[in-house]
Design a protein around this motif. Structure first.
Motif, PDB file in Angstrom:
ATOM      1  N   LEU A 177      15.469   1.389  -6.693  1.00  0.00           N
ATOM      2  CA  LEU A 177      16.202   2.341  -5.875  1.00  0.00           C
ATOM      3  C   LEU A 177      16.032   1.927  -4.431  1.00  0.00           C
ATOM      4  N   TYR A 178      16.933   2.379  -3.610  1.00  0.00           N
ATOM      5  CA  TYR A 178      16.861   2.085  -2.178  1.00  0.00           C
ATOM      6  C   TYR A 178      16.616   3.385  -1.420  1.00  0.00           C
ATOM      7  N   VAL A 179      15.685   3.337  -0.489  1.00  0.00           N
ATOM      8  CA  VAL A 179      15.391   4.487   0.357  1.00  0.00           C
ATOM      9  C   VAL A 179      15.846   4.142   1.767  1.00  0.00           C
ATOM     10  N   ASP A 180      16.703   4.995   2.306  1.00  0.00           N
ATOM     11  CA  ASP A 180      17.225   4.789   3.658  1.00  0.00           C
ATOM     12  C   ASP A 180      16.240   5.389   4.653  1.00  0.00           C
ATOM     13  N   VAL A 181      15.716   4.553   5.534  1.00  0.00           N
ATOM     14  CA  VAL A 181      14.727   4.985   6.523  1.00  0.00           C
ATOM     15  C   VAL A 181      15.360   4.928   7.904  1.00  0.00           C
ATOM     16  N   ASN A 182      15.304   6.039   8.615  1.00  0.00           N
ATOM     17  CA  ASN A 182      15.783   6.084   9.997  1.00  0.00           C
ATOM     18  C   ASN A 182      14.694   5.478  10.875  1.00  0.00           C
ATOM     19  N   MET A 183      14.904   4.256  11.302  1.00  0.00           N
ATOM     20  CA  MET A 183      13.880   3.527  12.050  1.00  0.00           C
ATOM     21  C   MET A 183      13.714   4.020  13.485  1.00  0.00           C
ATOM     22  N   ASP A 184      14.674   4.790  13.984  1.00  0.00           N
ATOM     23  CA  ASP A 184      14.597   5.264  15.369  1.00  0.00           C
ATOM     24  C   ASP A 184      13.307   6.007  15.660  1.00  0.00           C
ATOM     25  N   LYS A 185      12.836   6.792  14.713  1.00  0.00           N
ATOM     26  CA  LYS A 185      11.650   7.603  14.978  1.00  0.00           C
ATOM     27  C   LYS A 185      10.357   6.799  15.029  1.00  0.00           C
ATOM     28  N   PHE A 186      10.414   5.542  14.659  1.00  0.00           N
ATOM     29  CA  PHE A 186       9.208   4.709  14.677  1.00  0.00           C
ATOM     30  C   PHE A 186       9.223   3.669  15.796  1.00  0.00           C
ATOM     31  N   GLY A 225       0.788  -1.229   0.000  1.00  0.00           N
ATOM     32  CA  GLY A 225       0.000   0.000   0.000  1.00  0.00           C
ATOM     33  C   GLY A 225       0.812   1.268   0.000  1.00  0.00           C
ATOM     34  N   CYS A 226       2.129   1.179   0.023  1.00  0.00           N
ATOM     35  CA  CYS A 226       2.970   2.379   0.036  1.00  0.00           C
ATOM     36  C   CYS A 226       3.417   2.687  -1.388  1.00  0.00           C
ATOM     37  N   LEU A 227       2.763   3.677  -1.994  1.00  0.00           N
ATOM     38  CA  LEU A 227       3.005   4.069  -3.381  1.00  0.00           C
ATOM     39  C   LEU A 227       3.577   5.468  -3.421  1.00  0.00           C
ATOM     40  N   PHE A 228       4.240   5.799  -4.527  1.00  0.00           N
ATOM     41  CA  PHE A 228       4.801   7.141  -4.699  1.00  0.00           C
ATOM     42  C   PHE A 228       4.866   7.471  -6.185  1.00  0.00           C
ATOM     43  N   ALA A 229       5.035   8.767  -6.492  1.00  0.00           N
ATOM     44  CA  ALA A 229       5.099   9.201  -7.889  1.00  0.00           C
ATOM     45  C   ALA A 229       5.756  10.573  -7.960  1.00  0.00           C
ATOM     46  N   GLU A 285      13.772  12.097 -10.037  1.00  0.00           N
ATOM     47  CA  GLU A 285      14.193  12.759  -8.802  1.00  0.00           C
ATOM     48  C   GLU A 285      12.992  13.091  -7.921  1.00  0.00           C
ATOM     49  N   ALA A 286      11.915  13.573  -8.525  1.00  0.00           N
ATOM     50  CA  ALA A 286      10.712  13.904  -7.756  1.00  0.00           C
ATOM     51  C   ALA A 286      10.071  12.637  -7.192  1.00  0.00           C
ATOM     52  N   ALA A 287      10.121  11.554  -7.955  1.00  0.00           N
ATOM     53  CA  ALA A 287       9.573  10.287  -7.465  1.00  0.00           C
ATOM     54  C   ALA A 287      10.383   9.784  -6.277  1.00  0.00           C
ATOM     55  N   PHE A 288      11.702   9.942  -6.342  1.00  0.00           N
ATOM     56  CA  PHE A 288      12.553   9.514  -5.235  1.00  0.00           C
ATOM     57  C   PHE A 288      12.224  10.318  -3.970  1.00  0.00           C
ATOM     58  N   ALA A 289      12.049  11.622  -4.119  1.00  0.00           N
ATOM     59  CA  ALA A 289      11.687  12.466  -2.976  1.00  0.00           C
ATOM     60  C   ALA A 289      10.325  12.052  -2.418  1.00  0.00           C
ATOM     61  N   ASP A 290       9.378  11.768  -3.304  1.00  0.00           N
ATOM     62  CA  ASP A 290       8.054  11.344  -2.853  1.00  0.00           C
ATOM     63  C   ASP A 290       8.113   9.970  -2.183  1.00  0.00           C
ATOM     64  N   ALA A 291       9.019   9.107  -2.648  1.00  0.00           N
ATOM     65  CA  ALA A 291       9.183   7.788  -2.032  1.00  0.00           C
ATOM     66  C   ALA A 291       9.614   7.940  -0.577  1.00  0.00           C
ATOM     67  N   ARG A 292      10.545   8.849  -0.322  1.00  0.00           N
ATOM     68  CA  ARG A 292      10.993   9.099   1.056  1.00  0.00           C
ATOM     69  C   ARG A 292       9.818   9.575   1.917  1.00  0.00           C
ATOM     70  N   SER A 293       9.061  10.523   1.397  1.00  0.00           N
ATOM     71  CA  SER A 293       7.914  11.056   2.148  1.00  0.00           C
ATOM     72  C   SER A 293       6.852   9.987   2.365  1.00  0.00           C
ATOM     73  N   ALA A 294       6.596   9.202   1.328  1.00  0.00           N
ATOM     74  CA  ALA A 294       5.544   8.187   1.402  1.00  0.00           C
ATOM     75  C   ALA A 294       5.868   7.122   2.443  1.00  0.00           C
ATOM     76  N   ILE A 295       7.092   6.630   2.451  1.00  0.00           N
ATOM     77  CA  ILE A 295       7.423   5.561   3.401  1.00  0.00           C
ATOM     78  C   ILE A 295       7.462   6.110   4.827  1.00  0.00           C
ATOM     79  N   PHE A 346       4.983   4.600   7.650  1.00  0.00           N
ATOM     80  CA  PHE A 346       5.500   4.045   8.907  1.00  0.00           C
ATOM     81  C   PHE A 346       5.004   4.836  10.115  1.00  0.00           C
ATOM     82  N   GLU A 347       4.851   6.128   9.963  1.00  0.00           N
ATOM     83  CA  GLU A 347       4.314   6.950  11.051  1.00  0.00           C
ATOM     84  C   GLU A 347       2.894   6.498  11.389  1.00  0.00           C
ATOM     85  N   LEU A 348       2.087   6.253  10.368  1.00  0.00           N
ATOM     86  CA  LEU A 348       0.717   5.790  10.586  1.00  0.00           C
ATOM     87  C   LEU A 348       0.700   4.406  11.246  1.00  0.00           C
TER      88      LEU A 348
END
Length: 137
Positions: A80-89, A24-28, A33-43, A47-49
């Motif tokens: 592509l790989y998105v680095d997620v800082n898991m500490d905040k979750f 269910g985690c989609l981005f565009a 470059e814009a898709a990569f930025a949206d991917a970071r925001s989307a994930i 995860f926050e939810l």
């Protein structure tokens, strides 16, 4: 933690994708470059939810594992790989007292010093624990 994402680029240059490990985690975006930025925001938002609803956050699997387990799904696009800082979750931090062998502690401190992405001894230990726990998932 690195989460693989699969991205398809249309003829007009727009790009969209998803995280195979995060249903269910989609981005565009208007371009890659814009898709990569949206991917970071989307994930992050996804995860926050999950965290707010006290639901488990899925672990990441290597891109190669997805390609092998679901051939044909991942053609005509790019990974592509998105680095997620898991500490905040993980919830609020809690101070603990642990005992480690001196030599191991020196190796941890040396690694933290040479890899600033860890930031601290505690962050290194949290990443190591997550990696070990992910193996058992």
């Amino acid at each position: 933690m690195l989460y693989p994402a699969f991205v398809e680029v249309d003829k007009d240059g727009t790009a969209s994708g998803w995280f195979p490990d995060v249903p269910g985690c989609l981005f565009a975006g208007d371009n890659m470059e814009a898709a990569f930025a949206d991917a970071r925001s989307a994930i992050d938002a996804h995860f926050e939810l999950l965290s707010e609803k006290d639901l488990p956050i899925p672990g990441a699997h290597p891109m190669e594992e997805h390609v092998v387990n679901d051939p044909g799904t991942y053609t005509g696009g790019r990974w592509l790989y998105v680095d997620v800082n898991m500490d905040k979750f993980d919830g609020r931090a809690e101070r603990i007292n642990i005992t480690l062998p001196h030599r191991l502690l020196e190796r941890i401190d040396s690694t933290v010093k040479h890899k600033p992405e860890y930031g601290s001894r505690s962050a290194f230990l949290a990443v190591a624990a997550r990696n070990e726990l992910h193996k058992s998932d």
